[in-house]
Write an enzyme that holds these catalytic residues in place. Structure first.
Site, PDB file in Angstrom:
ATOM      1  N   GLY A 157      10.226  59.835 100.855  1.00 12.45           N
ATOM      2  CA  GLY A 157      10.609  60.297 102.186  1.00 12.45           C
ATOM      3  C   GLY A 157      11.841  61.177 102.154  1.00 12.45           C
ATOM      4  O   GLY A 157      12.843  60.825 101.537  1.00 12.45           O
ATOM      5  N   LEU A 158      11.746  62.320 102.828  1.00 13.75           N
ATOM      6  CA  LEU A 158      12.868  63.257 102.848  1.00 13.75           C
ATOM      7  C   LEU A 158      13.135  63.715 104.285  1.00 13.75           C
ATOM      8  O   LEU A 158      13.260  64.898 104.562  1.00 13.75           O
ATOM      9  CB  LEU A 158      12.593  64.456 101.934  1.00 13.75           C
ATOM     10  CG  LEU A 158      13.813  65.293 101.527  1.00 13.75           C
ATOM     11  CD1 LEU A 158      14.798  64.474 100.721  1.00 13.75           C
ATOM     12  CD2 LEU A 158      13.372  66.524 100.743  1.00 13.75           C
ATOM     13  N   GLY A 159      13.215  62.733 105.180  1.00 13.29           N
ATOM     14  CA  GLY A 159      13.589  63.027 106.566  1.00 13.29           C
ATOM     15  C   GLY A 159      15.098  63.091 106.692  1.00 13.29           C
ATOM     16  O   GLY A 159      15.810  63.489 105.761  1.00 13.29           O
TER      17      GLY A 159
ATOM     18  N   GLY B 160      16.717  60.595 104.103  1.00 13.43           N
ATOM     19  CA  GLY B 160      16.379  61.021 102.744  1.00 13.43           C
ATOM     20  C   GLY B 160      17.124  62.267 102.326  1.00 13.43           C
ATOM     21  O   GLY B 160      17.657  62.358 101.208  1.00 13.43           O
TER      22      GLY B 160
ATOM     23  N   LYS C  29      16.793  43.837 113.429  1.00 14.42           N
ATOM     24  CA  LYS C  29      18.058  43.754 112.698  1.00 14.42           C
ATOM     25  C   LYS C  29      18.640  42.342 112.770  1.00 14.42           C
ATOM     26  O   LYS C  29      19.168  41.819 111.787  1.00 14.42           O
ATOM     27  CB  LYS C  29      19.045  44.777 113.251  1.00 14.42           C
ATOM     28  CG  LYS C  29      18.596  46.220 113.032  1.00 14.42           C
ATOM     29  CD  LYS C  29      19.477  47.207 113.782  1.00 14.42           C
ATOM     30  CE  LYS C  29      19.008  48.636 113.591  1.00 14.42           C
ATOM     31  NZ  LYS C  29      19.798  49.604 114.385  1.00 14.42           N
TER      32      LYS C  29
END
Length: 423
Positions: A8-10, A13, A202
């Site tokens: 992932g390179l959003g 990333g 969370k």
């Protein structure tokens, strides 16, 4: 040389890739080894990618998961699938995994930690809660000598920004949400934030660590902020409170209470002054007392900071120092109806004699005592009644309100919000 594969390179990333490149020399000096990003998994090979050299981009997960030279896999895809499948495969292949995926960890954390232990590798997930705020590692290590009594936090920056705009700029909920979307703090579909499910995931992670028992998001009683009205924000201010979306876990002998809900906090409460998109977490231990962690709970570089710190820990742990699942207890999750709190109530009623007495009677029949009662904004034969109760079991309040709803003199029960802390 330590070689990484990033899934992932959003936003996060690309932040991780940028931070590794920017601080490469400092990281190498601290580790005594260089870190290299060997491959990055993306969906669209045609899209321009910053900070990634040509030849490192792939759309084939096998180029990372099946590469024996890649010893650490960094999962930053988000969502449950295919991220969960890829994490399982990486761990089963003997690779350390670093992830920021709160959905996967909150639902499947124990299974994945057990798999990591079986394979003799580590699973790190500091960035899954609190973005750049260090909280997972301190709870597992620095506070390990304590029995944690209570955790309480503002865990979602979007909702905190909205409530801050309502409080400080007198904006309606709808206008504050639009502002959050305009500024990039809220998604086009903000449901997970404003309904409280993001904070619940969370809290499930934090509670599992704090109380050494497995808590999943579906066990967290959850209310969102979409029912909080500007009127309530202003009445709360008059009473000396601020409204915040609070995630809270509390140990009760053999039970754990876990909930996410809007709460009125005294203005002097440490969490009341946490504004904008900032997050904060209070942890109370039986030895250390109360400690607070505060910072940017989301965002490209704060979250990348936590991810890269986990990568560094993964390198350091290759020959030992592994921390696995600490959920060795099997505590029950408290029935939400038995949870006790003080409550703020706002009702619209007919402005006639005896109405308040009738409402007070229903409260008394359900063992509810009233701390404060105010009549506000009487007009056109309708009065607004604001009440604050003393501490009461939630189910008692629900029973009383069910009775009150049936009274023809009561036009609406407009708001029911918990009040945290002393009267």
């Amino acid at each position: 040389m330590i070689q990484l594969g990033i899934l992932g390179l959003g936003t996060v990333g690309s932040g991780v890739a940028e931070l590794i490149q920017k601080n490469q020399e400092t990281i190498a000096k601290r580790l005594g080894k260089n870190i290299e990003i060997k491959k990055v998994l993306v969906r669209d090979l045609r899209k321009k990618r910053p900070f990634i050299a040509e030849g490192k981009i792939t759309d084939n997960p096998g180029d990372i998961l099946e590469d024996s030279d890649i010893s650490i896999v960094v999962e930053l895809m988000g969502g449950e699938e295919p991220a969960l499948t890829y994490i399982r495969q990486a761990l089963a292949s003997g690779k350390h995994v670093v992830t920021a995926n709160k959905e996967v960890i909150s639902k499947h954390g124990k299974e994945l930690l057990d798999l990591a232990q079986k394979e003799g590798v580590n699973l790190f997930f500091e960035a899954s809660v609190g973005g750049g705020i260090p909280i997972i590692r301190p709870m597992k290590q620095c506070l390990a000598a304590n029995e944690i009594i209570k955790i309480m936090g503002i865990l979602n920056g979007t909702t905190n920004y909205i409530l801050t705009q309502m409080t400080e700029k007198n904006k309606s909920f709808g206008d504050a949400l639009l502002e959050a979307q305009k500024e990039g703090y809220a998604e086009s579909d903000p449901t997970a934030d404003i309904k409280g499910s993001d904070a619940a995931r969370k809290l499930a992670i934090l509670s599992s660590i704090a109380f050494n028992t497995r808590i999943t998001p579906d066990q967290v009683y959850t209310e969102g902020i979409d029912s909080v009205n500007l009127v309530d924000i202003n009445y709360a201010r008059e009473l000396g409170y601020r409204v915040k979306l609070v995630a809270m876990g509390k140990r009760h002998s053999d039970e754990v209470e876990v909930l996410v809900a809007p709460m009125l906090l005294r203005e002097r409460h440490p969490l009341a002054g946490v504004s904008g998109v900032f997050n904060a977490i209070l942890v109370e231990g039986n030895a250390v007392g109360r400690v607070m962690f505060y910072g940017q709970g989301a965002g490209k570089m704060p979250t990348a900071s936590a991810v890269v710190a986990d990568i560094i820990d993964a390198v350091r742990s290759k020959n030992g120092n592994k921390i696995y699942c600490t959920c060795y207890d099997e505590l029950n999750v408290m029935n939400p109806g038995l949870s006790t709190a003080r409550f703020y109530l706002r009702l619209r009623v007919m402005d006639k004699p005896g109405v308040l007495s009738k409402i007070s009677g229903a409260m008394g029949e359900n063992q509810i005592s009233l701390s404060q009662v105010f009549q506000k904004n009487t007009q056109n034969g309708t009065a607004e009644i604001v009440m604050v109760t003393y501490e009461v079991p939630f189910e008692n309040l629900q029973n009383a309100l069910d009775e009150i709803k049936a009274y023809r003199q009561v036009e609406e029960i407009s708001s029911v919000i918990r009040v945290e802390g002393e009267s």
